[in-house]
Scaffold this active site. Sequence first.
Site, PDB file in Angstrom:
ATOM      1  N   GLU A  96      84.700  71.578  35.596  1.00 21.91           N
ATOM      2  CA  GLU A  96      83.534  70.774  35.979  1.00 21.91           C
ATOM      3  C   GLU A  96      82.319  71.115  35.117  1.00 21.91           C
ATOM      4  O   GLU A  96      81.172  70.996  35.547  1.00 21.91           O
ATOM      5  CB  GLU A  96      83.226  70.948  37.469  1.00 21.91           C
ATOM      6  N   HIS A 153      81.113  67.360  39.738  1.00 24.96           N
ATOM      7  CA  HIS A 153      80.514  67.072  38.445  1.00 24.96           C
ATOM      8  C   HIS A 153      81.526  66.349  37.573  1.00 24.96           C
ATOM      9  O   HIS A 153      82.656  66.807  37.413  1.00 24.96           O
ATOM     10  CB  HIS A 153      80.080  68.363  37.746  1.00 24.96           C
ATOM     11  N   LYS A 180      76.367  67.188  46.834  1.00 25.63           N
ATOM     12  CA  LYS A 180      75.799  67.030  45.493  1.00 25.63           C
ATOM     13  C   LYS A 180      76.790  66.341  44.558  1.00 25.63           C
ATOM     14  O   LYS A 180      77.960  66.718  44.499  1.00 25.63           O
ATOM     15  CB  LYS A 180      75.424  68.396  44.904  1.00 25.63           C
TER      16      LYS A 180
END
Length: 269
Positions: A96, A153, A180
Site C-alpha cells: 500500500e 491506499h 480512511k
Amino acid sequence: MSLENKEIHTIDPVIIRNTVIGTGKPKICVPIVQRTEEEILAAAKSFLSLPIDVVEWRVDWFDEVSDCKQVVKTAGKLRLILGDIPLLFTFRTKEEGGNKSISDDSYLELNKTICESGFIDLVDVELFKGDALVTSLIETAHQFHVKVIASNHDFSKTPPEEELVKRLCHMQQLDADLPKIAVMPQSRKDVLTLLSATLTMRERYADRPIITMSMAGDGVISRLAGEVFGSALTFGSVGQASAPGQIPVEKLTQVLDIVHESYLPPFNE
C-alpha cells in the site's frame, strides 16, 4: 454488499487528548519518516513550534522496526517529547505504498505490542489485511484505549465512487474510529470521484469522522477542501513527505484557515 442509506447528518467526533477530530477545520497530521531513533526524536522536537494536531510515526521507515522492544522504547521517548500532541503509529506495508514488506503475523505482533505499551493514541490498520486480522487489532486497540484508523491506499488508480463508499462503510462496520481512503488520480475527473464519494459518505452513511484524499498534484485540492466535502483530517509535510501531494504545513494551515473563515458548513456540529 448493498449500501444502506441511513441519512445521518451528524457524527460523533473523535476526541484524543486535546484534539477533536470531526468538527471545524480538518486537523493536520504530520508524518515522521526518519530512519534512526536520533533522527526520529529530532524531527518530533522540530514539530513542537508548528500548528499541527497529530504526529504520525511511519515506523516502516525505522531501521530497527523488526525489534519490537526497540520500537516500544522509541515510542516512549516520542511520547515524552510530544506531550499532549496525539501520536499515530503506522506501519504502511509495501503493498500500500510503504517502505517495507511484513508478514501478517509480524504485523499483528508489532501493532498489538505498541497498543499495549500505552505510548500511542492511534494506530493505523490496513483494511485489506482481512477482516479477521483487522477485527483482532481493533479489539486490542480499544482494550488499551487506542483509537483506530482503518486505511486503504491505492497508488495506481481511483476506484469508482460506489466502491470507495463501500470500503469506507466496511471500515465503519468493523468499528474503526476513523475510516480512511487515499487514492491516485489518473485524471482530474478521478479527483471529482474521490470528492463526490467523500460527500456521499459524509451526508448519507457516516456516523463517525472520515479521512479521504486524492494524491499527487491533481489531488491537492482534496487535501485543502476537507471541511467542504467532509474529510476530517489532512496530512501535511515538514521536510520529507510520506505521500505524493502533501503540502508544507505552514501553507496548509493558511489555506485551511481561509476556507474555514469563508465557509458556512452544512453539517451540524
